[in-house]
Each structure stands twice: as C-alpha cells, then as structure tokens.
Design an enzyme around this catalytic site. Structure first.
Site, PDB file in Angstrom:
ATOM      1  N   GLY A  47       0.666  -1.209   0.042  1.00  0.00           N
ATOM      2  CA  GLY A  47      -0.143   0.165   0.129  1.00  0.00           C
ATOM      3  C   GLY A  47       0.939   1.123   0.053  1.00  0.00           C
ATOM      4  O   GLY A  47       2.091   1.278  -0.434  1.00  0.00           O
ATOM      5  N   GLY A 122     -10.601  -4.423  -7.479  1.00  0.00           N
ATOM      6  CA  GLY A 122     -11.891  -5.334  -6.969  1.00  0.00           C
ATOM      7  C   GLY A 122     -12.926  -4.487  -6.667  1.00  0.00           C
ATOM      8  O   GLY A 122     -12.989  -3.247  -6.529  1.00  0.00           O
ATOM      9  N   GLY A 187       1.154  22.391   6.777  1.00  0.00           N
ATOM     10  CA  GLY A 187       2.206  22.141   7.705  1.00  0.00           C
ATOM     11  C   GLY A 187       1.731  21.081   8.877  1.00  0.00           C
ATOM     12  O   GLY A 187       2.118  21.205   9.891  1.00  0.00           O
ATOM     13  N   HIS A 443      22.967   2.860  31.028  1.00  0.00           N
ATOM     14  CA  HIS A 443      23.862   4.107  30.883  1.00  0.00           C
ATOM     15  C   HIS A 443      25.040   3.971  30.168  1.00  0.00           C
ATOM     16  O   HIS A 443      25.642   3.017  30.208  1.00  0.00           O
ATOM     17  CB  HIS A 443      24.290   4.657  32.418  1.00  0.00           C
ATOM     18  CG  HIS A 443      25.147   5.928  32.507  1.00  0.00           C
ATOM     19  ND1 HIS A 443      24.645   7.111  32.298  1.00  0.00           N
ATOM     20  CD2 HIS A 443      26.573   6.023  32.562  1.00  0.00           C
ATOM     21  CE1 HIS A 443      25.821   7.879  32.215  1.00  0.00           C
ATOM     22  NE2 HIS A 443      26.822   7.378  32.301  1.00  0.00           N
TER      23      HIS A 443
HETATM   24  P1  FAD Z   1      -3.244   2.078   2.025  1.00  0.00           P
HETATM   25  O1  FAD Z   1      -1.652   1.820   2.427  1.00  0.00           O
HETATM   26  O2  FAD Z   1      -3.606   3.204   1.260  1.00  0.00           O
HETATM   27  O3  FAD Z   1      -3.527   0.596   1.058  1.00  0.00           O
HETATM   28  C1  FAD Z   1      -4.894   0.629   0.601  1.00  0.00           C
HETATM   29  C2  FAD Z   1      -4.518  -0.484  -0.902  1.00  0.00           C
HETATM   30  O4  FAD Z   1      -5.679  -0.876  -1.108  1.00  0.00           O
HETATM   31  C3  FAD Z   1      -3.503   0.024  -1.870  1.00  0.00           C
HETATM   32  O5  FAD Z   1      -2.564  -0.724  -1.984  1.00  0.00           O
HETATM   33  C4  FAD Z   1      -4.601   0.298  -2.856  1.00  0.00           C
HETATM   34  O6  FAD Z   1      -3.967  -0.100  -4.120  1.00  0.00           O
HETATM   35  C5  FAD Z   1      -5.590  -0.837  -2.714  1.00  0.00           C
HETATM   36  N1  FAD Z   1      -6.736  -0.762  -3.129  1.00  0.00           N
HETATM   37  C6  FAD Z   1      -7.907   0.377  -2.790  1.00  0.00           C
HETATM   38  N2  FAD Z   1      -8.923   0.174  -3.703  1.00  0.00           N
HETATM   39  C7  FAD Z   1      -8.708  -1.078  -4.183  1.00  0.00           C
HETATM   40  C8  FAD Z   1      -9.750  -1.796  -5.111  1.00  0.00           C
HETATM   41  N3  FAD Z   1     -10.704  -1.410  -5.195  1.00  0.00           N
HETATM   42  N4  FAD Z   1      -9.289  -3.005  -5.585  1.00  0.00           N
HETATM   43  C9  FAD Z   1      -7.821  -3.318  -5.403  1.00  0.00           C
HETATM   44  N5  FAD Z   1      -7.169  -2.799  -4.496  1.00  0.00           N
HETATM   45  C10 FAD Z   1      -7.516  -1.591  -4.192  1.00  0.00           C
HETATM   46  N6  FAD Z   1       2.181   6.195   8.980  1.00  0.00           N
HETATM   47  C11 FAD Z   1       2.726   5.649   9.865  1.00  0.00           C
HETATM   48  O7  FAD Z   1       2.346   4.954  10.567  1.00  0.00           O
HETATM   49  N7  FAD Z   1       4.422   6.071  10.082  1.00  0.00           N
HETATM   50  C12 FAD Z   1       4.811   6.787   9.014  1.00  0.00           C
HETATM   51  O8  FAD Z   1       5.858   7.260   9.290  1.00  0.00           O
HETATM   52  C13 FAD Z   1       3.997   7.173   7.893  1.00  0.00           C
HETATM   53  N8  FAD Z   1       4.690   7.941   6.970  1.00  0.00           N
HETATM   54  C14 FAD Z   1       3.812   8.376   5.848  1.00  0.00           C
HETATM   55  C15 FAD Z   1       4.407   9.294   4.927  1.00  0.00           C
HETATM   56  C16 FAD Z   1       3.357   9.732   3.733  1.00  0.00           C
HETATM   57  C17 FAD Z   1       4.138  10.545   2.606  1.00  0.00           C
HETATM   58  C18 FAD Z   1       2.312   9.146   3.677  1.00  0.00           C
HETATM   59  C19 FAD Z   1       1.376   9.790   2.490  1.00  0.00           C
HETATM   60  C20 FAD Z   1       1.699   8.600   4.484  1.00  0.00           C
HETATM   61  C21 FAD Z   1       2.457   7.964   5.721  1.00  0.00           C
HETATM   62  N9  FAD Z   1       1.774   7.243   6.700  1.00  0.00           N
HETATM   63  C22 FAD Z   1       2.619   6.776   7.881  1.00  0.00           C
HETATM   64  C23 FAD Z   1       0.454   6.735   6.583  1.00  0.00           C
HETATM   65  C24 FAD Z   1       0.287   5.250   6.298  1.00  0.00           C
HETATM   66  O9  FAD Z   1       1.101   5.205   4.984  1.00  0.00           O
HETATM   67  C25 FAD Z   1      -1.040   4.827   5.900  1.00  0.00           C
HETATM   68  O10 FAD Z   1      -1.540   5.187   7.318  1.00  0.00           O
HETATM   69  C26 FAD Z   1      -1.148   3.379   5.957  1.00  0.00           C
HETATM   70  O11 FAD Z   1      -0.630   3.133   4.629  1.00  0.00           O
HETATM   71  C27 FAD Z   1      -2.705   2.962   5.874  1.00  0.00           C
HETATM   72  O12 FAD Z   1      -2.672   1.604   5.580  1.00  0.00           O
HETATM   73  P2  FAD Z   1      -4.138   1.072   4.575  1.00  0.00           P
HETATM   74  O13 FAD Z   1      -3.951  -0.469   4.452  1.00  0.00           O
HETATM   75  O14 FAD Z   1      -5.241   1.579   5.368  1.00  0.00           O
HETATM   76  O15 FAD Z   1      -4.164   1.852   3.480  1.00  0.00           O
END
Ligand code: FAD
Length: 465
Positions: A47, A122, A187, A443
């Site tokens: 993701g 999906g 920010g 320490h």
């Molecule tokens: P996602 O990671 O968004 O994954 C969802 C997946 O579902 C994707 O791969 C997408 O392609 C797939 N998908 C969606 N719809 C469909 C469909 N209909 N069919 C098939 N596949 C589908 N969080 C932290 O905890 N620490 C950090 O340091 C951090 N740094 C970040 C830095 C940036 C620049 C960003 C943008 C985010 C950061 N985050 C961080 C947040 C973190 O990336 C997200 O909270 C996390 O990825 C969420 O996970 P998720 O599984 O909910 O969704």
C-alpha cells in the site's frame, strides 16, 4: 479456477480488499486462524506505507541525516574537503531497492501463509461477491469481507491546484529532478516531514500553513520548538496564511495568498490531508461520515459480514493503527470477539531531525480534563549519550494527574520515535511516572531522559540542573 497461472478457488472464508498495512496484516492473521483468504490488490502490495509513505520517506530521511552529519563533521574533528553532492537518481534507486525488498517480503509472507493474491481492481457486489478486473475478469464469493482500501491525497478546492507543477507526496518521492525551490501547502505531519527531507537534500523549502502554527495536532510546546528548529535550519515557515490561487507559469509556480502576497517556487507540494479511497465500493450501501467509512467499535460496517479498517475509516491515518485494526477486525469476524484498539494509546511520530513523538493527551487537553496536573521534563542537553552524539536538542515531557498516572508524554529529540514506546507500555499497563522513574535504564542512553523526566514529575530528578 486459474489466475495468472496459479490455481485459485472461487469461494473463500474472507476476502480482503487492499494489500496495504490494514489488509495484508489482516490476511496473515486470518490465515493463522485457519481461514481461506483471498486478498485483492490493484497496485503494489504494501500500500501507501511501503510504496509511497512511511518507508520511502524514512529512506530519504536517512540520506538527509547523512548529509547533515557530513556537513557538520568539523564539529567532530573530521575535516572533509570538497563538496557534498546529493545524487538524486542514486537516492531514488536506493529507495526503490528498500521498497522492493519489503514488498517482496510481504508477497512471500502471504504466499507462505496460503493467502491467494488477486492482482486487479476489486469491486464488491451485493451478497459478498467480488468482481476482480485484472488481466482477466474473475468473480469470487467470500463469507466475510474486509475493506482496507486506504486513502489518497486530498487536493483542496483552490484555483490552479490541478496544474502540472502541483504535486502530491507520492509524486514528490519520484520527481525526475530535485527542484531548487519547493513550496509546501500544509504544515501537518506529511508536509513537515517532506519539508525536512527535501531541505536536507539541498532544496529551498517554504511551508505555507493556514493555522497559526505547524503541527496543530501536537503538544504546543513541542511543536513550537520544532518549528523554531526548522526555521533555524533555514526553512521558511509561513503560518496563518491562506493560499487563494495557484498560478503555474511552466518554469515557475506561484501561490497567491489571501493578503495578496505571492510566493514562488519550482514545484508546489500539496500536503493538505488525505481522503478515503472508496474505489470498488459503490454497489454497497455503506455509511460515510466526513468522507470516511463509518464502522462500529468492532469495525463492522453495518452491512452483511462486511468490516473495514485502516485509512478508509479515518482516525489517525497511521500504518500501525491499520495493522492493529486489521488483526482485531479479523478476530471479531472469525472468532466472534468484540475487540477494538485503544485509540488513546496510539503513538504518533514525526520523523524530522530532530524527531518528535507523543502518546496520550497534550498539555492543553490534560488541563481541560483534570483540574490539577503535574508536569515532569528533562532536556537532552543534560543527557550524556545525547551530548556524546552531538544530538542534544529537545526534551522529554510527561503530564500526569496528582496520582502520577501518565496522561500524556511528548518527546522532541533524536530517538523520540523509539523512546515513546516506554510511555505507550506505561500507559497500557497503568505504570505511574514514579514507578517508571525507578526502573533501571542503561547508562549512557537517551532513554535516561525518560527516567529523569518521570522522576521530575514529583520533583525528584537527579540530574536536573
Ligand atoms: P493503504 O496503505 O492506502 O493501502 C490500501 C491498498 O488498497 C492500496 O495498495 C490500494 O492500491 C488498494 N486498493 C484500494 N482500492 C482497491 C480496489 N478497489 N481494488 C484493489 N485494490 C484496492 N504512517 C505511519 O504509521 N508512519 C509513517 O511514518 C507514515 N509516513 C507516511 C508518509 C507519507 C508521505 C504518507 C502519505 C503516509 C504516511 N503514513 C505513515 C500513513 C500510512 O502510509 C497509512 O496510514 C497506511 O498506509 C494505511 O494503510 P491502509 O492499509 O489503510 O491503506
């Protein structure tokens, strides 16, 4: 049934939509519980977190740190003659290698757990059917469904926001060349992390924030100190400013503020929040609130056996939150449990130089909740390890009630993202500040500042000046 040369079934105990942190960890846990699991991913496994978020940013942060250390090497008695030249293409290559290692690791974990992966988009249909549009169209039926479709960047409604030189965080990580000047709209955590990374790589950075300070979700004292630290490094931070219009002139982009001021750069990075990804969900009658899917305390959407976790349901939009929600949701589905995660104990980190981390309430929130609070703090400038490493900026701050219960803890300093775990565990196990202050810490270590701040809650710090 055969999918891409792999034999797959057409009915499963669980179908997981999305292979990000929420989805893939849920799939692994479901498989541990003996379920037949299908996972559908339209892009890359891992993701946003592995491909465009947590991991790529932290890889670049290491590069920025290294540059800062080399530039500061004289302070350590090391004279490096010559220029420090960041090679953006090589950095991108290293980032891609790190990402690939982790995403292939996720694939192996899923394969070894017997999870069937369907690459394609999906679409969830009524009666727990999923249509998958991959190389070919496939249809599967699942007893239970978990939506973990994540989030995408939100672009506020500003004239010019869709122009070519306006980019999002994901695009910034793969820019063909590093810009000389980068404007960052927002920010918050993502904007500030991006700002520090690109500034560290030699880009001139200007952050434009609508609120009166950056990082409004952080404890004010920590956020102010971090803001001062970023400004001291040479970053321009404009607060209380509203971007009204964006003008893309091709070789230059201008943010026009409400007061008429024009701020120019080569690119404008929008970091103004994220919105739920509802792709593939239109055929379901799901409840949405503020743009995110609504679920009950146990991640049930209220429709059939359909649950949802991760960014798509809102909350803190953090990978570790998505991991834990995924595990809880699957246990609720398969084992009839009533599990939820403890949202007041989700640690939040900002990976800047120095880093910041917190868990629990901010000082202002604690004051509203509790008439009398106690505050203990300890600066890294009085910590031996921090001084030896030349990273003595920041402090540890603990807010407790009169009985010593830790209401909130905040750290600014190198290693904050690791040290915060002491407070998460203390809060989870209801360990008081005094108890934590009397636990032996090695320490020299940065975490001695945690011990001293805990003792300071009762005015008992031993190394306080
Ligand atoms: P996602 O990671 O968004 O994954 C969802 C997946 O579902 C994707 O791969 C997408 O392609 C797939 N998908 C969606 N719809 C469909 C469909 N209909 N069919 C098939 N596949 C589908 N969080 C932290 O905890 N620490 C950090 O340091 C951090 N740094 C970040 C830095 C940036 C620049 C960003 C943008 C985010 C950061 N985050 C961080 C947040 C973190 O990336 C997200 O909270 C996390 O990825 C969420 O996970 P998720 O599984 O909910 O969704």
């Amino acid at each position: 049934m055969n999918q891409g040369g792999v034999e797959v079934k057409n009915s499963y105990d669980i179908g997981v939509l999305g292979g990000g942190p929420g989805g893939y960890v849920a799939a692994l846990r479901a498989s541990q519980l003996g379920a037949d699991v299908a996972l559908i991913e339209e892009n890359k496994l891992g993701g946003v977190c592995l491909n465009r978020g947590c991991i790529p940013t932290k890889t670049y942060l290491k590069h920025a740190k290294l540059i800062a250390e080399i530039k500061n090497s004289e302070k350590y008695g090391i004279n490096i003659n010559g220029e420090v030249n960041p090679d953006w293409n090589k950095m991108k290559k290293r980032k891609d290698e790190v990402v690939k290692k982790l995403t292939s690791g996720v694939k192996s974990l899923l394969d070894n757990s017997g999870v069937d992966i369907f690459f394609g988009t999906g679409q969830i249909m009524p009666e727990h059917k999923i249509l998958i549009y991959g190389d070919e169209k496939t249809e599967i039926i699942c007893d239970n469904l978990l939506i973990a479709s994540g989030s995408t960047p939100f672009r506020p409604d500003i004239s010019g926001i869709k122009s070519d030189n306006v980019i999002t965080s994901g695009e910034a990580l793969d820019m063909p060349i590093l810009p000389d000047e980068l404007l960052i709209l927002g920010g918050g955590v993502i904007g500030v992390e991006m700002a520090d990374i690109f500034h560290g790589l030699g880009v001139e950075v200007k952050i434009i924030e609508i609120m009166d300070r950056i990082l409004p979700e952080m404890d004010q004292e920590i956020a102010s100190l971090l803001q001062r630290s970023l400004r001291k490094k040479g970053m321009e931070i404009l607060v209380d400013r509203n971007v009204e219009k964006i003008k893309d002139l091709g070789d230059e982009i201008k943010a026009i503020l409400a007061d008429g001021q024009e701020i120019s750069g080569d690119k404008l990075l929008v970091a103004a929040g994220r919105k739920a990804n509802m792709k593939g969900l239109n055929d379901l009658d799901l409840i949405r609130e503020n743009g995110f899917l609504q679920v009950d305390n146990y991640y049930w959407t209220g429709v059939g056996n359909i649950y949802a976790v991760g960014d798509v349901i809102g909350n803190n939009l953090l990978a570790h939150e998505a991991f834990e929600e995924g595990v809880a949701a699957v246990e609720n589905m398969l084992e009839n449990k009533k599990r939820s995660i403890n949202y007041s104990n989700v640690p939040k980190c900002i990976y800047t130089i120095p880093a910041a981390a917190s868990v629990g309430l901010q000082e202002m929130e604690a004051r509203k909740k509790c008439e009398k609070i106690k505050i203990g703090s300890f600066p890294f400038s009085a910590n031996g390890k921090a001084l030896a490493e030349g990273e003595d900026e920041g402090f540890v701050k603990i807010i407790s009630n009169q009985q010593g219960k830790i209401m909130g803890a905040h750290i600014l300093g190198s290693g904050a993202d690791e040290m915060i775990n002491e407070f998460t565990i203390s809060r989870e196990r209801e360990i008081t500040a005094n108890y934590l202050g009397n636990i032996i810490h090695p320490h020299p270590s940065l975490s001695e500042a945690v011990k001293e701040a805990a003792l300071d809650v009762d005015g008992l710090a031993l190394h306080s000046v």
